[in-house]
Design an enzyme around this catalytic site. Structure first.
Site, PDB file in Angstrom:
ATOM      1  N   THR A 127      -7.350   0.934  -7.837  1.00 23.57           N
ATOM      2  CA  THR A 127      -8.636   1.128  -7.163  1.00 23.57           C
ATOM      3  C   THR A 127      -9.775   0.850  -8.127  1.00 23.57           C
ATOM      4  O   THR A 127      -9.757   1.314  -9.267  1.00 23.57           O
ATOM      5  CB  THR A 127      -8.754   2.569  -6.632  1.00 23.57           C
ATOM      6  OG1 THR A 127      -7.643   2.844  -5.765  1.00 23.57           O
ATOM      7  CG2 THR A 127     -10.043   2.771  -5.867  1.00 23.57           C
ATOM      8  N   LEU A 172      -9.513   7.603 -10.699  1.00 27.05           N
ATOM      9  CA  LEU A 172      -9.226   6.649  -9.642  1.00 27.05           C
ATOM     10  C   LEU A 172      -7.837   6.070  -9.912  1.00 27.05           C
ATOM     11  O   LEU A 172      -7.428   5.922 -11.063  1.00 27.05           O
ATOM     12  CB  LEU A 172     -10.251   5.508  -9.628  1.00 27.05           C
ATOM     13  CG  LEU A 172     -11.706   5.862  -9.282  1.00 27.05           C
ATOM     14  CD1 LEU A 172     -12.576   4.614  -9.389  1.00 27.05           C
ATOM     15  CD2 LEU A 172     -11.813   6.463  -7.890  1.00 27.05           C
ATOM     16  N   ASP A 173      -7.107   5.733  -8.836  1.00 28.31           N
ATOM     17  CA  ASP A 173      -5.838   5.041  -9.016  1.00 28.31           C
ATOM     18  C   ASP A 173      -6.052   3.790  -9.854  1.00 28.31           C
ATOM     19  O   ASP A 173      -7.118   3.178  -9.812  1.00 28.31           O
ATOM     20  CB  ASP A 173      -5.261   4.616  -7.660  1.00 28.31           C
ATOM     21  CG  ASP A 173      -4.791   5.793  -6.817  1.00 28.31           C
ATOM     22  OD1 ASP A 173      -4.636   6.881  -7.377  1.00 28.31           O
ATOM     23  OD2 ASP A 173      -4.594   5.595  -5.604  1.00 28.31           O
ATOM     24  N   MET A 174      -5.015   3.402 -10.575  1.00 30.71           N
ATOM     25  CA  MET A 174      -5.118   2.210 -11.411  1.00 30.71           C
ATOM     26  C   MET A 174      -5.581   1.003 -10.598  1.00 30.71           C
ATOM     27  O   MET A 174      -6.416   0.213 -11.061  1.00 30.71           O
ATOM     28  CB  MET A 174      -3.763   1.903 -12.056  1.00 30.71           C
ATOM     29  CG  MET A 174      -3.783   0.691 -12.974  1.00 30.71           C
ATOM     30  SD  MET A 174      -2.174   0.314 -13.697  1.00 30.71           S
ATOM     31  CE  MET A 174      -1.309  -0.352 -12.274  1.00 30.71           C
TER      32      MET A 174
END
Length: 578
Positions: free
Chosen positions: A429, A425-427
């Site tokens: 998110t 996951l994106d940092m």
């Protein structure tokens, strides 16, 4: 005359003197404390003085009538070009505060506009070497296009295709005839075995002569066709060689002009040190400049223009900010009036030199965003663990920060084998991630992600009220090579990206959505929501494609997959904190 001397002489001209470009604040700045350190240009919260300067510049852009530029803010967006503008708060030697204004690239087809600082080098001036050398390159291009479009070139190519096809057909027909004749001779040879010895010998010689004659026919046929083909190939090759010579000549002149141009872009710093673009990018990291060459447009951004003018005119830089004005580009996501950091690909080597020796704000990307945050495990067995990742928490170790889901899981499960991380996951998110505790489990889960049999649902709150109740977005994505990790919409080189969305609720000018990514591209949901050809509404808190908030309002809420050991379908869900 050196480029720097020429630049300083130009600065002495009244049109470009500091008094012309220095703008005093029209609103009161009493009580606003100066920053202790200068802005870290790639990631910042604009200082209050920069916000005021930007506000005054924006009012000027709305009211001025001196020049015309289609920003795409009114009427059709065809031909619209939004622009990045910058403001640099500066202090004179007598302590007076004001600001400088700049735009990136050209504005209204000009490099010079009243009140804005000039470019570091103006290639559009009448006495610039650029015009003459560019004209020569344009003439080569015209010659090249004329040769490439010459009727003889197309005619010879067509003739060659026809001749090669004709040869293939004629040779195939003769070979077929030879094969049949060979079969007939074999039959005659078998029948001749009943003849007396002399008659059989005569027959053998006759059959041999017929075989030799056929080979001769085949050779002559090939030679006849090859002669015609060779003549066309020779003429075509001569034309192609001429085209290749022109291509190499144009490339050589273009590269030389580019190098010459880059040498004119000489950048100062507060110590008076000067370095040109060629030098700066030859010293930069390979990730920024793989061939040691500056990218197109380097040195034309607002930030270097502002700092160059300040240093050349004895003005002390205090704080800086850049904002986007106008419609978003077709490929990028830029929000009108939103502040943005300088681009890494074009500006990092330049600004590193220009800001050398100046105390800067801390680079927030060097701080550990996960410090003090817990990583909760909501499910665990012998094969997998499912965690609820907080926002602003890395999935895997970064370049500067190692604390991450991976490092925490490695500590929690020291006997686990394999890479642990199955997906990311994106940092920014938050939400569910499945962790494989064995190599076998990792392989089984990775195959499910590759085969797109894993069900994923995200919750996102976007800035605006979405029209309609559901829909799909298919915008191909690729990384912005000049400004990683931002992503671009690119129909030529982008990878297929597909998102299904469903409205859950609306209220107070926002919409809560369920998002179902059918592919897993970097920043897919963020770009698909923010891009004008997607929903056109950035996710709240998206500091890359929208505006900052308390956090990014994007959460991986639901995850379903086949258990890597039992094969049973399992699912997990958790709600966000927004």
């Amino acid at each position: 005359m050196g480029p720097l001397i020429a630049y300083l002489l130009k600065m002495s001209d009244a049109m470009y003197c500091a008094q012309q470009c220095f703008t005093p604040f029209s609103t009161s700045i009493e009580g606003i404390a100066l920053p202790e350190r200068f802005t870290f240009p790639f990631y910042y919260e604009p200082h209050r003085l920069c916000e005021l300067a930007a506000s005054e510049l924006q009012a000027h852009l709305e009211q001025q009538q001196t020049w015309q530029h289609n920003f795409g803010l009114t009427g059709p967006r065809e031909g619209a070009i939004g622009k990045m503008f910058g403001v640099l708060v500066v202090q004179k030697a007598d302590g007076e505060l004001g600001y400088l204004k700049a735009f990136s690239g050209k504005l209204a087809e000009q490099n010079l506009l009243p009140g804005f600082v000039p470019p570091v080098f103006d290639m559009l001036t009448q006495d610039s070497f650029f015009h003459g050398e560019q004209l020569a390159i344009n003439q080569l291009t015209a010659e090249l296009e004329s040769l490439q479009q010459a009727p003889e070139l197309a005619s010879l190519s067509d003739e060659l295709n026809t001749l090669n096809a004709g040869k293939a057909a004629a040779v195939a027909e003769l070979r077929a005839e030879i094969i049949e004749n060979r079969k007939a001779r074999k039959a005659r040879r078998v029948a001749g075995e009943r003849l007396d010895a002399q008659a059989f010998e005569d027959l053998q010689q006759q059959l041999g002569r017929e075989s030799v004659a056929e080979k001769h026919r085949l050779r002559l046929l090939n030679e006849q066709w090859d002669s015609q083909i060779a003549e066309r190939e020779h003429r075509l090759s001569a034309l192609q060689d001429e085209i290749e010579v022109l291509k190499q000549q144009r490339a050589s002149q273009s590269n030389a002009l580019q190098r010459k141009l880059f040498a004119q872009y000489c950048f100062l710093n507060q110590a008076g040190e000067v370095k040109d673009l060629n030098t700066l990018f030859s010293l930069s990291t390979k990730s920024l400049s793989p061939k040691g060459l500056p990218p197109a447009g380097a040195g034309e951004c607002a930030a270097p223009k502002l700092l160059q003018f300040a240093f050349a005119n004895g003005l002390k830089p205090v704080a800086m900010a850049e904002f986007w004005w106008g419609a978003s580009p077709k490929s990028e996501v830029k929000q009108h009036k939103q502040f943005y950091g300088a681009c890494h690909g074009k500006c990092e080597p330049i600004l590193a030199h220009m800001l050398s020796g100046i105390a800067l704000d801390d680079n927030p990307l060097l701080n550990n965003p996960a410090e003090g945050k817990d990583l909760s495990i909501i499910y665990q067995d012998e094969a997998i663990a499912v965690v609820n990742k907080p926002a602003e928490f890395l999935s895997v170790p970064g370049k500067h920060v190692t604390d991450s889901v991976y490092s925490r899981m490695r500590q929690a499960f020291p006997k686990a084998t394999g890479p642990l991380i199955v997906h990311r996951l994106d940092m920014s998110t938050s939400g569910l991630m499945v962790i494989a505790l064995s190599s076998e489990a990792n392989t089984a889960l990775v195959q499910q992600f590759i085969g797109r049999t894993v069900e994923k649902r995200y919750l996102a709150r976007v800035a605006g009220e979405v029209q309609g109740e559901e829909g799909e977005i298919t915008l191909p994505l690729r990384v912005d090579l000049d400004d990683r990790p931002r992503q671009l919409v690119c129909f030529e080189h982008g990878k297929h990206a597909h998102t299904y969305w469903l409205v859950k609720s609306r209220g107070e000018g926002t919409t809560l959505l369920s998002l179902f990514p059918k592919t897993g591209r970097t920043h897919q949901l963020r770009v698909h929501c923010a891009h004008q050809d997607g929903l056109g509404m950035p996710i709240i808190g998206d500091d890359l494609y929208g505006a900052k908030a308390n956090r990014l309002h994007l959460h991986a809420q639901y995850l379903a997959f086949n258990h890597p050991i039992s094969g049973e379908r399992v699912s997990f869900s958790c709600d966000p904190d927004f």
